[in-house]
Design an enzyme around this catalytic site. Sequence first.
Site, PDB file in Angstrom:
ATOM      1  N   CYS A   1      44.094  45.726  44.637  1.00 30.47           N
ATOM      2  CA  CYS A   1      43.119  44.622  44.622  1.00 30.47           C
ATOM      3  C   CYS A   1      42.682  44.218  43.217  1.00 30.47           C
ATOM      4  O   CYS A   1      43.030  43.141  42.750  1.00 30.47           O
ATOM      5  CB  CYS A   1      41.914  45.002  45.468  1.00 30.47           C
ATOM      6  SG  CYS A   1      42.375  45.382  47.168  1.00 30.47           S
TER       7      CYS A   1
ATOM      8  N   ASN B   1      35.276  40.838  42.628  1.00 27.90           N
ATOM      9  CA  ASN B   1      36.272  41.776  42.098  1.00 27.90           C
ATOM     10  C   ASN B   1      36.398  41.643  40.580  1.00 27.90           C
ATOM     11  O   ASN B   1      36.601  42.637  39.877  1.00 27.90           O
ATOM     12  CB  ASN B   1      37.626  41.571  42.791  1.00 27.90           C
ATOM     13  CG  ASN B   1      37.696  42.341  44.110  1.00 27.90           C
ATOM     14  OD1 ASN B   1      36.709  42.946  44.531  1.00 27.90           O
ATOM     15  ND2 ASN B   1      38.829  42.325  44.770  1.00 27.90           N
TER      16      ASN B   1
HETATM   17  C1  UGA Z   1      38.017  46.931  45.601  1.00 29.25           C
HETATM   18  C2  UGA Z   1      36.550  46.475  45.710  1.00 29.25           C
HETATM   19  O1  UGA Z   1      35.680  47.539  45.308  1.00 29.25           O
HETATM   20  C3  UGA Z   1      36.203  46.068  47.152  1.00 29.25           C
HETATM   21  O2  UGA Z   1      34.875  45.565  47.203  1.00 29.25           O
HETATM   22  C4  UGA Z   1      37.192  44.978  47.597  1.00 29.25           C
HETATM   23  O3  UGA Z   1      36.964  44.592  48.934  1.00 29.25           O
HETATM   24  C5  UGA Z   1      38.611  45.516  47.479  1.00 29.25           C
HETATM   25  O4  UGA Z   1      38.865  45.900  46.103  1.00 29.25           O
HETATM   26  C6  UGA Z   1      39.554  44.427  47.894  1.00 29.25           C
HETATM   27  O5  UGA Z   1      39.642  43.412  47.195  1.00 29.25           O
HETATM   28  O6  UGA Z   1      40.148  44.524  48.981  1.00 29.25           O
HETATM   29  P1  UGA Z   1      39.248  49.231  46.178  1.00 29.25           P
HETATM   30  O7  UGA Z   1      40.421  48.655  45.445  1.00 29.25           O
HETATM   31  O8  UGA Z   1      39.458  49.870  47.500  1.00 29.25           O
HETATM   32  O9  UGA Z   1      38.127  48.087  46.410  1.00 29.25           O
HETATM   33  O10 UGA Z   1      38.625  50.352  45.245  1.00 29.25           O
HETATM   34  P2  UGA Z   1      37.404  50.576  44.243  1.00 29.25           P
HETATM   35  O11 UGA Z   1      36.564  51.640  44.804  1.00 29.25           O
HETATM   36  O12 UGA Z   1      36.760  49.323  43.811  1.00 29.25           O
HETATM   37  O13 UGA Z   1      38.222  51.201  43.005  1.00 29.25           O
HETATM   38  C7  UGA Z   1      39.199  50.434  42.318  1.00 29.25           C
HETATM   39  C8  UGA Z   1      39.727  51.214  41.127  1.00 29.25           C
HETATM   40  O14 UGA Z   1      38.734  51.321  40.118  1.00 29.25           O
HETATM   41  C9  UGA Z   1      40.153  52.655  41.427  1.00 29.25           C
HETATM   42  O15 UGA Z   1      41.345  52.936  40.711  1.00 29.25           O
HETATM   43  C10 UGA Z   1      39.005  53.508  40.917  1.00 29.25           C
HETATM   44  O16 UGA Z   1      39.414  54.787  40.519  1.00 29.25           O
HETATM   45  C11 UGA Z   1      38.537  52.678  39.727  1.00 29.25           C
HETATM   46  N1  UGA Z   1      37.106  52.836  39.416  1.00 29.25           N
HETATM   47  C12 UGA Z   1      36.180  52.491  40.323  1.00 29.25           C
HETATM   48  C13 UGA Z   1      36.731  53.321  38.167  1.00 29.25           C
HETATM   49  O17 UGA Z   1      37.578  53.623  37.307  1.00 29.25           O
HETATM   50  N2  UGA Z   1      35.394  53.429  37.888  1.00 29.25           N
HETATM   51  C14 UGA Z   1      34.446  53.100  38.784  1.00 29.25           C
HETATM   52  O18 UGA Z   1      33.248  53.241  38.458  1.00 29.25           O
HETATM   53  C15 UGA Z   1      34.829  52.616  40.033  1.00 29.25           C
END
Ligand code: UGA
Length: 475
Positions: free
Chosen positions: A268, A216
């Site tokens: 997360c 993370n």
């Molecule tokens: C995150 C991790 O990706 C998972 O692998 C992990 O299991 C999870 O946390 C956890 O610890 O339980 P999640 O919080 O569901 O998952 O979402 P992500 O898809 O990682 O996105 C997190 C944030 O980053 C969102 O606000 C999204 O909009 C942002 N983001 C994501 C970006 O701004 N740019 C990106 O390229 C990807």
Amino acid sequence: MSGRPRLTVFGTGYLGTAHAACLASLGFEVLGVDVDAARVSALQAGTLPFYESGLEPLLRAGLRSGRLSFTTSYPAAAEFGDVHFICVGTPQRPGSGGADLSQFEACFAGLAPLLRRPCLVVGKSTVPPGTVVAYSQRLPATAPAGPGAELAWNPEFLREGHAVDDTLRPDRIVAGVWSDRAEAALRAVYAEPLAAGVPFLVTDPATAEMVKVAANAFLATKISFINAMAEVCEVTGADVLSLADALGRDRRIGADGMRPGLGFGGGCLPKDIRALASRAAELGAGEALEFLHEIDAINQRRRTHVVDLAREAAGGRLVGRRVGVLGVAFKPGSDDIRDSPALEVAARIRALGARVAVFDPAAMDRARKVHPELDYAGSVLGAARDADALLVLTEWPEFSAADPGVLAKTVARRAIVDARHVLDADVWRSFGWDYHAPGRPAPGAPGALPGRAAGVRPRQAEPPAAAVSFLAAAV
Ligand code: UGA
């Protein structure tokens, strides 16, 4: 334990419910456990207390099959399970960067004294380094089964919005174990994904625990890296979308998880990087993770910057303006608003004196409870009505599909802030919209190509005039 192990899952949030329903779909008998009686009743009735694509049908199928059920009773769960998964929440401690482990502690303290026969307790909650070793020492000392009760660590990497797929077809399964018996039990639980070729990485539990928080931290760093580059693009006139595209094609870098924009939120990444940095400092390794404070600061600046872009788009002030906001969930495919960048931006703009009408396909009810001062529209058109500026803050597909021609007739001023880079700037401009996006040049800015400002550049762009004259001088 002989034959198929019977499983319990403690904590029925996004992680626990997905884990329980997916394992039941693989043929296991699974008992979900939660201290929240209302949540247990809802789940037992086949209703998911949150939005997660594809999970409710799996929950209902599990209940129908008789393999999945839910309870509040720890004694019943202790009696039932051979493998007990702990999936309770570990939120940020109020007023500190550290993790609040009280739910984990309560679960462990409630369960361990009831474990009378050999079993495996498997931690899946995200915890700061050092947690698992302490609990693994306490377990045999607390459980009547003694050394027959063993702790293992099996971190979860699922993303909200993809919980079912990520649980059934993960990139890898990490098994942190101290014994062959524990490894064999986890191999039995994950027999189906393993047979399908999912890599099974066996480590010690302390390493397994680290894998999750390090993953993370890396994901957060990648997002803040490209957002820091967006800040530099803004002062040089470069285009962060073209930059991310070019960087991502280097296989060592990779494009996944490097979308620039409004930055990361949710339950997360933000709290996990703070908890990791805080624990590292407690352990005397604070300097090693000092950079995570900067990753957090870059991420927070994105929210301020989008508020600034909204002010600019609304004609230089927010007081008395109407602002339409598309998206309040922290990401598409979820109704989760924990530390949502979108909702924070909407609330800040409201606090600065604008009237803010928001629309989100899934997260309206949750947002309304926390921010009743916002106006809640019934559709994209409703949020856009009479707006002096329209903002796209969560990248739901219905927002990228919005019709700029139709919306142009609804708003008071054609000004759009595309904080997640989901709109085609050229198309929106062709309908007379004043288009703003973080990290992308405005028309006439130093780096902007004529007629292609804030659009992805053609692959073989004309070199700027200064470069042409330099080339001419060189030949
Ligand atoms: C995150 C991790 O990706 C998972 O692998 C992990 O299991 C999870 O946390 C956890 O610890 O339980 P999640 O919080 O569901 O998952 O979402 P992500 O898809 O990682 O996105 C997190 C944030 O980053 C969102 O606000 C999204 O909009 C942002 N983001 C994501 C970006 O701004 N740019 C990106 O390229 C990807």
